[in-house]
Structures are given as structure tokens and as C-alpha cells.
Design a protein around this motif. Structure first.
Motif, short mmCIF file in Angstrom:
data_model
loop_
_atom_site.label_atom_id
_atom_site.label_comp_id
_atom_site.label_asym_id
_atom_site.label_seq_id
_atom_site.Cartn_x
_atom_site.Cartn_y
_atom_site.Cartn_z
N LEU A 1 0.85 -1.19 0.00
CA LEU A 1 0.00 0.00 0.00
C LEU A 1 0.88 1.24 0.00
CD1 LEU A 1 -2.33 -1.20 2.90
CD2 LEU A 1 -2.85 -1.29 0.45
N HIS A 2 0.52 2.21 -0.81
CA HIS A 2 1.25 3.48 -0.88
C HIS A 2 0.31 4.53 -0.26
CE1 HIS A 2 4.19 6.11 -3.18
NE2 HIS A 2 3.43 6.93 -2.50
N VAL A 3 0.65 5.00 0.95
CA VAL A 3 -0.25 5.85 1.72
C VAL A 3 0.45 7.18 2.04
CG1 VAL A 3 -1.69 5.99 3.78
CG2 VAL A 3 -1.20 3.76 2.76
N SER A 4 -0.27 8.30 1.81
CA SER A 4 0.30 9.63 2.08
C SER A 4 -0.57 10.38 3.07
CB SER A 4 0.38 10.44 0.78
OG SER A 4 1.23 9.82 -0.14
N VAL A 5 0.08 11.26 3.83
CA VAL A 5 -0.61 12.13 4.78
C VAL A 5 -0.18 13.55 4.47
CG1 VAL A 5 -0.95 12.70 7.21
CG2 VAL A 5 -0.54 10.33 6.54
N ALA A 6 -1.17 14.43 4.23
CA ALA A 6 -0.86 15.82 3.90
C ALA A 6 -2.05 16.72 4.21
CB ALA A 6 -0.49 15.95 2.43
#
Length: 135
Positions: free
Chosen positions: A79-84
Motif C-alpha cells: 500500500l502506498h499511503v500519504s498524509v498531507a
């Protein structure tokens, strides 16, 4: 762009701060892909909350998405997960999601807690186990 990589039991967490630039993003993706445990890694969690400036373009996002696609040949389940929170970064992350072939494995959130909760909710894909049955 300063960043810190933390290897976790099931994945890799990367905290960025300061100015976000493409060379560091490539470095992180390459580091994840060359990690000896990458084939069993469940997630790559990228935290952009403390980034104050970014210079990444949509064309560069496509390059990163292509690298992510290549990594899926080694581990198609990660899984490729980003937080922004920054609007520009969020729009680039949304664009990245449209640039990949398996968008259900890519997600973005506004808090780290939401991201980690989503990761936990994702079912681990079934993996084939070789047995002595067929020889």
C-alpha cells in the motif's frame, strides 16, 4: 528536503519536513524498493504534514508513479499511503492516485491516525504457500 525513514514491522514510515523536492522522493522510493524486506512489506507511509514548501510538478509525480508501478513487480500487494494538509501537496497526491494502475492500493489522508487506521483495515491479500503436495 529533510526526512527520516523508520522501518516498522510491516512497512516503512517516512516523515518529511521543510522543502519538498523530487530528488528526495526518488531516494525514498528507491530505498524502499531495495530494502531486503520489501517483497514482504505491507505499506509505504509518507508523512508530508510538516512540509512548508514543495517544488514537485505533475510530470514528476508521473515519474514517481511509474517507479511505484515498477516496484509492484516485486511486491504487488504493498500500500502506498500519504498524509498531507497542504492544498498543493494534496492535489499532487490526488493526481498521483489517478496516474497509477491500481488506485485501490493508493490512499491519502489528512492525519496520521486516519492513515494508520486505513492500513489496518486493509485485508492482507492471500499469498500462495508452496507445499509438498504437488511434486
Amino acid at each position: 528536503m529533510p526526512h527520516k525513514v523508520t522501518r516498522e514491522p510491516s512497512g516503512m514510515y517516512v516523515k518529511f519536513w521543510g522543502k519538498c523536492a523530487i530528488p528526495e522522493l526518488f531516494k525514498v522510493m528507491e530505498e524502499a524498493g531495495t530494502d531486503p524486506h520489501f517483497k514482504n512489506m505491507r505499506y509505504l507511509l509518507l508523512d508530508y504534514i510538516d512540509v512548508i514548501e514543495q517544488t514537485v510538478t505533475e510530470a514528476q509525480v508521473e515519474e514517481i508513479a511509474a517507479l511505484g508501478f515498477a516496484l509492484r513487480f516485486t511486491n504487488p500487494h504493498f500500500l502506498h499511503v500519504s498524509v498531507a494538509n497542504d492544498e498543493t501537496i494534496c492535489s499532487l497526491v490526488k493526481y498521483a492516485k489517478t496516474a497509477v494502475f491500481d488506485p485501490e492500493r493508493v490512499a491519502y489522508f489528512s492525519t496520521l491516525e486516519q492513515a494508520r487506521s486505513w492500513i489496518q483495515q486493509q485485508q492482507e491479500p492471500a499469498r500462495f504457500v508452496r507445499t509438498g503436495f504437488l511434486r
